[in-house]
Enzyme design. Sequence first.
Site, mmCIF file in Angstrom:
data_model
loop_
_atom_site.group_PDB
_atom_site.id
_atom_site.type_symbol
_atom_site.label_atom_id
_atom_site.label_comp_id
_atom_site.label_asym_id
_atom_site.label_seq_id
_atom_site.Cartn_x
_atom_site.Cartn_y
_atom_site.Cartn_z
ATOM 1 N N LYS A 3 1.460 -2.383 7.394
ATOM 2 C CA LYS A 3 1.992 -2.234 6.038
ATOM 3 C C LYS A 3 3.439 -1.766 6.056
ATOM 4 C CE LYS A 3 -1.459 -3.618 3.553
ATOM 5 N NZ LYS A 3 -1.363 -4.834 2.719
ATOM 6 N N SER A 57 0.845 -1.184 0.000
ATOM 7 C CA SER A 57 0.000 0.000 0.000
ATOM 8 C C SER A 57 0.882 1.236 0.000
ATOM 9 C CB SER A 57 -0.895 0.008 1.247
ATOM 10 O OG SER A 57 -1.570 1.240 1.386
ATOM 11 N N THR A 111 -13.221 -1.606 -2.826
ATOM 12 C CA THR A 111 -13.439 -2.956 -2.306
ATOM 13 C C THR A 111 -14.482 -2.910 -1.181
ATOM 14 O OG1 THR A 111 -11.763 -2.879 -0.551
ATOM 15 C CG2 THR A 111 -11.004 -3.463 -2.779
ATOM 16 N N TYR A 143 -3.365 -0.539 10.710
ATOM 17 C CA TYR A 143 -3.139 -0.962 9.323
ATOM 18 C C TYR A 143 -1.846 -0.361 8.778
ATOM 19 C CZ TYR A 143 -4.098 -1.612 4.322
ATOM 20 O OH TYR A 143 -4.030 -1.953 2.997
#
Length: 335
Positions: free
Chosen positions: A157, A140, A190, A153
């Site tokens: 990442k 990402s 998504t 998150y």
Amino acid sequence: MKQGRVVVVTGASAGVGRAAARAFAERGDRVALLARGEKGLEAAAAEAGQAGGQALPVPVDTADAEAVEAAAEQVEETFGPIDVWVNDAFTSVFAPFTEIEPEEFRRVTAVTYLGYVNGTRAALKRMLPRDRGAIVQVGSALAYRGIPLQSAYCGAKHAIQGFTESLRCELLHDKSNVRVTMVQMPGVNTPQFDWVLSRLPRKAQPVPPIYQPEIPAKAIVHAAGHSGRREYWVGGSTVGTLVANKVAPGLLDRYLARTGFSAQQARQPRDRDQPVNLWVPADDTEGTDFGAHGRFDRKATARSPQLWASQHHGLLGAAAATLVAAGLAALTRKR
């Protein structure tokens, strides 16, 4: 007739993983689909079969190292040696850091970071003795630049980025023919924004520009076949985030502090009864098949000039320079 490659995709029941599994199947590959949600897996397997490939749905929580190893064993018993392993499974929490409970932060890290470690370990156990194979880590822009409301998150990442760089150096030292690469994502349309744990007052949304999941799926398939490259970028936001953070990190901090909260929330209030997939999959047998797309089809683009430039090495520098100049100019104007 020659059979296609054996490909494993984690997080294959929805979103980018679902689109990537379908893209591999369209090539005639045999695709193992790893995820927790059994209803989503069944639908993804049906799609892969319709696309021309063979599919093996394997319910598994990638945070469980032993379960991932057992899944890899099942794949090779069914399809044969694994050629490509794609790590994509993740979960997240949308909330300020002080509103995330310790066990929630731990769970995001276990799935989103350690799930990649577990998958990579299972893949290398099989690929290294054969001295061939490709591992694709779905990353990402947030691997380079953290943003507000996604601390767990972003941390995961960043960890994947460091882990992959370290592993790549070790493989180069050993002169291994096993290759590992990362595909860095922009904002993607998504279902995750309607099923992650959220404590935001309004509905969560990706930071624009938003891309359809088929765009990163193409990048993943490309990376699996050209895995000598260390990284692929999908979308202008990825390049702009990377360079802006390197050139003007303090400026970007202030910009994100001012805009990052509103940019990640739609106008509509959050549905207090929306599913939460942190602990239990939202697309399990009692849940819903969410598919690859989220609710942003009208806003999402199906093209990425940046991905094209990333795949054509000679043009990457010019494309990146253009994006950097535009990104920094925009930040300066909004300071």
